[in-house]
Design a protein around this motif. Structure first.
Motif, PDB file in Angstrom:
ATOM      1  N   ASN A 187       1.754   6.496  -6.787  1.00  0.00           N
ATOM      2  CA  ASN A 187       0.669   7.410  -7.116  1.00  0.00           C
ATOM      3  C   ASN A 187       1.132   8.858  -6.998  1.00  0.00           C
ATOM      4  O   ASN A 187       0.862   9.682  -7.881  1.00  0.00           O
ATOM      5  CB  ASN A 187      -0.526   7.158  -6.202  1.00  0.00           C
ATOM      6  N   VAL A 188       1.854   9.169  -5.920  1.00  0.00           N
ATOM      7  CA  VAL A 188       2.384  10.521  -5.737  1.00  0.00           C
ATOM      8  C   VAL A 188       3.340  10.860  -6.878  1.00  0.00           C
ATOM      9  O   VAL A 188       3.294  11.960  -7.441  1.00  0.00           O
ATOM     10  CB  VAL A 188       3.080  10.650  -4.356  1.00  0.00           C
ATOM     11  N   HIS A 242       1.112   4.021  -2.885  1.00  0.00           N
ATOM     12  CA  HIS A 242       0.903   5.436  -2.565  1.00  0.00           C
ATOM     13  C   HIS A 242       2.060   6.270  -3.117  1.00  0.00           C
ATOM     14  O   HIS A 242       1.838   7.329  -3.727  1.00  0.00           O
ATOM     15  CB  HIS A 242       0.780   5.625  -1.047  1.00  0.00           C
ATOM     16  N   ASN A 243       3.290   5.788  -2.918  1.00  0.00           N
ATOM     17  CA  ASN A 243       4.460   6.512  -3.433  1.00  0.00           C
ATOM     18  C   ASN A 243       4.439   6.589  -4.958  1.00  0.00           C
ATOM     19  O   ASN A 243       4.769   7.629  -5.544  1.00  0.00           O
ATOM     20  CB  ASN A 243       5.761   5.865  -2.944  1.00  0.00           C
ATOM     21  N   LYS A 275       0.839  -1.197   0.000  1.00  0.00           N
ATOM     22  CA  LYS A 275       0.000   0.000   0.000  1.00  0.00           C
ATOM     23  C   LYS A 275       0.878   1.253   0.000  1.00  0.00           C
ATOM     24  O   LYS A 275       0.621   2.202  -0.744  1.00  0.00           O
ATOM     25  CB  LYS A 275      -0.918  -0.002   1.219  1.00  0.00           C
ATOM     26  N   GLU A 276       1.914   1.254   0.814  1.00  0.00           N
ATOM     27  CA  GLU A 276       2.830   2.399   0.877  1.00  0.00           C
ATOM     28  C   GLU A 276       3.537   2.594  -0.471  1.00  0.00           C
ATOM     29  O   GLU A 276       3.680   3.718  -0.954  1.00  0.00           O
ATOM     30  CB  GLU A 276       3.857   2.195   1.993  1.00  0.00           C
TER      31      GLU A 276
END
Length: 127
Positions: free
Chosen positions: A54-55, A51-52, A47-48
């Motif tokens: 995605n950023v 997220h990274n 998930k992290e």
């Protein structure tokens, strides 16, 4: 007493079997909990990472949008310059066309005057 002792020994064996079975179940449950914790950790790490990513992708999209806006701005400026140059070119073509008509008129006038001059010289030579 001996019967009672055997009875208690049997009961102790049964209790020991139950205890062993419960301990085995507890070991299995601990292993399952450990496995679930590992899966949870992996899922959290995934998930992290997502997220990274995605950023990072959002940053890239913003950068590309900024570049696209700059390119559009440059294109608009170039279109304006092109329109200005097109207007100047049209004006120059119009002036060239007028000059060409004037040149044709001047050439006709020159031919007419040359003919008059030739006529006058011919008459003068005859006199």
């Amino acid at each position: 007493l001996q019967k009672e002792l055997l009875k208690y020994k049997q009961e102790a064996r049964n209790l020991q079997g139950i205890k062993d079975a419960l301990q085995q179940r507890l070991i299995q449950q601990d292993a399952s909990v450990l496995q679930l914790k590992q899966e949870l950790l992996r899922a959290s790490m995934d998930k992290e990472e997502l997220h990274n990513q995605n950023v990072d992708l959002q940053r890239k999209v913003e950068e590309r949008n900024r570049l696209l806006a700059e390119y559009k701005k440059e294109l608009c400026q170039k279109d304006r310059h092109l329109q200005q140059h097109q207007t100047k070119l049209d004006e120059m073509l119009r002036q060239l066309s007028e000059a060409s008509y004037q040149q044709v008129d001047l050439e006709r006038e020159l031919e007419h005057k040359e003919a008059l001059l030739a006529h006058c010289m011919k008459r003068e030579a005859e006199e």
